[in-house]
Design a protein around this motif. Structure first.
Motif, mmCIF file in Angstrom:
data_model
loop_
_atom_site.group_PDB
_atom_site.id
_atom_site.type_symbol
_atom_site.label_atom_id
_atom_site.label_comp_id
_atom_site.label_asym_id
_atom_site.label_seq_id
_atom_site.Cartn_x
_atom_site.Cartn_y
_atom_site.Cartn_z
ATOM 1 N N SER A 134 82.990 -58.758 17.799
ATOM 2 C CA SER A 134 83.553 -59.818 16.964
ATOM 3 C C SER A 134 83.802 -61.078 17.783
ATOM 4 O O SER A 134 83.492 -62.199 17.346
ATOM 5 C CB SER A 134 84.856 -59.339 16.315
ATOM 6 O OG SER A 134 84.627 -58.248 15.437
ATOM 7 N N ARG A 135 84.346 -60.904 18.974
ATOM 8 C CA ARG A 135 84.580 -62.068 19.844
ATOM 9 C C ARG A 135 83.250 -62.735 20.212
ATOM 10 O O ARG A 135 83.148 -63.971 20.242
ATOM 11 C CB ARG A 135 85.314 -61.633 21.118
ATOM 12 C CG ARG A 135 86.784 -61.285 20.902
ATOM 13 C CD ARG A 135 87.527 -61.179 22.233
ATOM 14 N NE ARG A 135 86.986 -60.111 23.071
ATOM 15 C CZ ARG A 135 87.448 -58.863 23.068
ATOM 16 N NH1 ARG A 135 88.456 -58.536 22.272
ATOM 17 N NH2 ARG A 135 86.921 -57.953 23.866
ATOM 18 N N CYS A 136 82.244 -61.924 20.470
ATOM 19 C CA CYS A 136 80.931 -62.465 20.818
ATOM 20 C C CYS A 136 80.346 -63.256 19.651
ATOM 21 O O CYS A 136 79.786 -64.348 19.841
ATOM 22 C CB CYS A 136 80.004 -61.320 21.213
ATOM 23 S SG CYS A 136 78.362 -61.854 21.721
ATOM 24 N N LEU A 137 80.475 -62.728 18.445
ATOM 25 C CA LEU A 137 79.954 -63.410 17.261
ATOM 26 C C LEU A 137 80.656 -64.749 17.046
ATOM 27 O O LEU A 137 80.022 -65.759 16.737
ATOM 28 C CB LEU A 137 80.125 -62.518 16.025
ATOM 29 C CG LEU A 137 79.195 -61.287 15.960
ATOM 30 C CD1 LEU A 137 79.689 -60.299 14.916
ATOM 31 C CD2 LEU A 137 77.764 -61.709 15.652
ATOM 32 N N VAL A 138 81.964 -64.753 17.227
ATOM 33 C CA VAL A 138 82.737 -65.989 17.072
ATOM 34 C C VAL A 138 82.314 -67.010 18.121
ATOM 35 O O VAL A 138 82.160 -68.209 17.828
ATOM 36 C CB VAL A 138 84.249 -65.702 17.162
ATOM 37 C CG1 VAL A 138 85.051 -66.998 17.257
ATOM 38 C CG2 VAL A 138 84.698 -64.890 15.952
ATOM 39 N N THR A 139 82.116 -66.547 19.347
ATOM 40 C CA THR A 139 81.686 -67.439 20.428
ATOM 41 C C THR A 139 80.371 -68.139 20.084
ATOM 42 O O THR A 139 80.144 -69.287 20.474
ATOM 43 C CB THR A 139 81.519 -66.648 21.735
ATOM 44 O OG1 THR A 139 82.770 -66.068 22.095
ATOM 45 C CG2 THR A 139 81.029 -67.550 22.863
ATOM 46 N N HIS A 140 79.532 -67.443 19.326
ATOM 47 C CA HIS A 140 78.230 -68.004 18.965
ATOM 48 C C HIS A 140 78.238 -68.647 17.576
ATOM 49 O O HIS A 140 77.189 -68.822 16.944
ATOM 50 C CB HIS A 140 77.165 -66.916 19.038
ATOM 51 C CG HIS A 140 76.791 -66.540 20.439
ATOM 52 N ND1 HIS A 140 77.553 -65.688 21.202
ATOM 53 C CD2 HIS A 140 75.748 -66.927 21.227
ATOM 54 C CE1 HIS A 140 76.987 -65.541 22.394
ATOM 55 N NE2 HIS A 140 75.894 -66.291 22.439
ATOM 56 N N GLY A 141 79.421 -68.989 17.102
ATOM 57 C CA GLY A 141 79.523 -69.814 15.898
ATOM 58 C C GLY A 141 79.773 -69.106 14.587
ATOM 59 O O GLY A 141 79.880 -69.755 13.542
ATOM 60 N N ALA A 142 79.883 -67.787 14.587
ATOM 61 C CA ALA A 142 80.141 -67.076 13.339
ATOM 62 C C ALA A 142 81.611 -67.167 12.948
ATOM 63 O O ALA A 142 82.491 -67.331 13.803
ATOM 64 C CB ALA A 142 79.739 -65.606 13.478
ATOM 65 N N THR B 223 70.991 -57.709 21.801
ATOM 66 C CA THR B 223 71.274 -57.907 23.230
ATOM 67 C C THR B 223 72.568 -57.215 23.630
ATOM 68 O O THR B 223 72.631 -56.532 24.662
ATOM 69 C CB THR B 223 71.383 -59.412 23.541
ATOM 70 O OG1 THR B 223 70.131 -60.042 23.226
ATOM 71 C CG2 THR B 223 71.717 -59.639 25.005
ATOM 72 N N GLU B 224 73.596 -57.376 22.814
ATOM 73 C CA GLU B 224 74.911 -56.804 23.132
ATOM 74 C C GLU B 224 74.920 -55.281 23.079
ATOM 75 O O GLU B 224 75.675 -54.633 23.807
ATOM 76 C CB GLU B 224 75.964 -57.363 22.165
ATOM 77 C CG GLU B 224 76.237 -58.845 22.315
ATOM 78 C CD GLU B 224 76.779 -59.199 23.688
ATOM 79 O OE1 GLU B 224 77.715 -58.504 24.146
ATOM 80 O OE2 GLU B 224 76.257 -60.147 24.308
ATOM 81 N N LEU B 225 74.072 -54.695 22.220
ATOM 82 C CA LEU B 225 74.078 -53.245 22.028
ATOM 83 C C LEU B 225 72.977 -52.524 22.791
ATOM 84 O O LEU B 225 72.837 -51.306 22.690
ATOM 85 C CB LEU B 225 73.949 -52.925 20.527
ATOM 86 C CG LEU B 225 75.122 -53.360 19.653
ATOM 87 C CD1 LEU B 225 74.780 -53.188 18.176
ATOM 88 C CD2 LEU B 225 76.379 -52.561 19.993
ATOM 89 N N LEU B 226 72.222 -53.260 23.578
ATOM 90 C CA LEU B 226 71.121 -52.676 24.330
ATOM 91 C C LEU B 226 71.618 -51.545 25.237
ATOM 92 O O LEU B 226 72.551 -51.714 26.012
ATOM 93 C CB LEU B 226 70.432 -53.752 25.176
ATOM 94 C CG LEU B 226 69.183 -53.314 25.946
ATOM 95 C CD1 LEU B 226 68.070 -52.928 24.975
ATOM 96 C CD2 LEU B 226 68.717 -54.441 26.872
ATOM 97 N N GLY B 227 71.013 -50.393 25.101
ATOM 98 C CA GLY B 227 71.362 -49.257 25.942
ATOM 99 C C GLY B 227 72.584 -48.466 25.513
ATOM 100 O O GLY B 227 72.978 -47.516 26.193
ATOM 101 N N THR B 228 73.167 -48.832 24.366
ATOM 102 C CA THR B 228 74.385 -48.141 23.926
ATOM 103 C C THR B 228 74.114 -46.914 23.073
ATOM 104 O O THR B 228 74.995 -46.079 22.883
ATOM 105 C CB THR B 228 75.283 -49.095 23.115
ATOM 106 O OG1 THR B 228 74.580 -49.493 21.920
ATOM 107 C CG2 THR B 228 75.662 -50.322 23.927
ATOM 108 N N GLY B 229 72.913 -46.799 22.508
ATOM 109 C CA GLY B 229 72.631 -45.691 21.592
ATOM 110 C C GLY B 229 73.193 -45.916 20.205
ATOM 111 O O GLY B 229 73.359 -44.963 19.437
ATOM 112 N N ILE B 230 73.469 -47.165 19.874
ATOM 113 C CA ILE B 230 74.031 -47.517 18.572
ATOM 114 C C ILE B 230 72.981 -48.245 17.752
ATOM 115 O O ILE B 230 72.310 -49.156 18.234
ATOM 116 C CB ILE B 230 75.285 -48.402 18.735
ATOM 117 C CG1 ILE B 230 76.404 -47.585 19.394
ATOM 118 C CG2 ILE B 230 75.744 -48.966 17.395
ATOM 119 C CD1 ILE B 230 77.611 -48.419 19.776
#
Length: 297
Positions: free
Chosen positions: A25-33, A65-72
């Protein structure tokens, strides 16, 4: 643009937790959401994040990008009309893990020869219809009783029956549309509770495979035509369809409907499908539609 991002992790893994949602959520807000709300569809397993963002693709790329390698697994879409009225599913390597023509060939000592053709076809390197004729020709003379011996090999991929039963419970129609053979799809239709199945028919002469398949062959274009026919009969638009598949012959179908999902799919599908399930199982398709765990059948 109002969007919903759905995060799905393995049921037993608790990968989708509150700290992950807060971080994203913080990442999305940082990018304008602009964030609106979060809604847990299944605690520790699946969560919706409602937001306002400029475009779907940019949001998908950011989450990728944020979820890369997480298995999600995740999906990004408009929240309107998420639940679909028609499910159209490929069978082999989608609803079941097996490729039945490859299994039959393997038992006849020509497995490698046919598997090479299958893999090229599923990757989009060969025309599906031509490759199916070529593979079936190699099976000429096999006793039809060999088909029955293969039936016991078929198993469902995890969550496949839950996906079908749940969508039916909530009013959707479900169809198995396969480039494989009716001998096998009819059994999986019953096992997985699909309303109907459509596939190709192996021709048999004097108790043995003739080396031919009935025409016209149900391939890439025919899968799309079958989907359009089903939607028309149900009097719904293609935007109200969820289709799921793994190979190149599913591409037209997946790219035309409202929710086209690549399931543990080939690279050509990975590049083009709007929705993907890469790490979890078929239940993710329910979460993508906004179903809660308690809605599952």
């Amino acid at each position: 643009m109002r969007l919903v991002a759905t995060l799905v992790g393995p049921a037993a893994g608790s990968l989708v937790d509150h700290s992950l949602i807060q971080s994203l959520s913080r990442c999305l807000v940082t990018h304008g959401a602009i964030l609106e709300a979060e809604d847990w569809l299944s605690e520790g397993e699946a969560c919706d994040i409602f937001l306002d963002a400029q475009e779907i693709q940019a949001t998908k790329e950011l989450l990728s990008t944020e979820l890369l390698g997480t298995g999600i697994d995740f999906a990004v879409q408009s929240p309107a009309g998420r639940r679909k009225g028609l499910l159209v599913a490929d069978m082999e390597s989608t609803i079941i893990p097996q490729e039945m023509i490859d299994e039959l060939a393997l038992r006849q000592g020509i497995g490698e020869e046919i598997a090479v053709i299958t893999h090229k076809s599923m990757r989009g390197e060969l025309n599906f219809e031509a490759s199916l004729r070529e593979r079936v020709a190699l099976l000429k003379g096999i006793d039809e009783t060999e088909l029955a011996k293969l039936s016991g090999l078929m198993t469902l991929n995890p969550g496949a029956d839950i996906l079908v039963r749940t969508m039916k419970k909530h009013g959707a129609y479900t169809a198995l549309v396969s480039g494989g053979f009716t001998y096998f799809t009819s059994q999986i239709k019953d096992l997985c509770h699909f309303d109907e199945d459509r596939a190709n028919t192996l021709l048999i002469e004097n108790g043995r495979l003739s080396g031919q398949v009935s025409e016209p062959i149900l391939g890439r274009e025919a899968k799309l035509e079958a989907t359009q026919d089903l939607a028309s009969k149900l009097n719904i638009t293609l935007s109200n369809v969820c289709a799921i598949g793994d190979g190149a012959n599913d591409l037209d179908m997946l790219s035309t409907v409202g929710m086209g999902i690549g399931y543990h799919s080939k690279p050509i599908v990975q590049k083009t499908a709007a929705f993907l399930i890469n790490h979890t199982d078929h239940q993710a398709a329910l979460f993508y539609q906004g179903y809660r765990r308690e809605d599952f059948c």
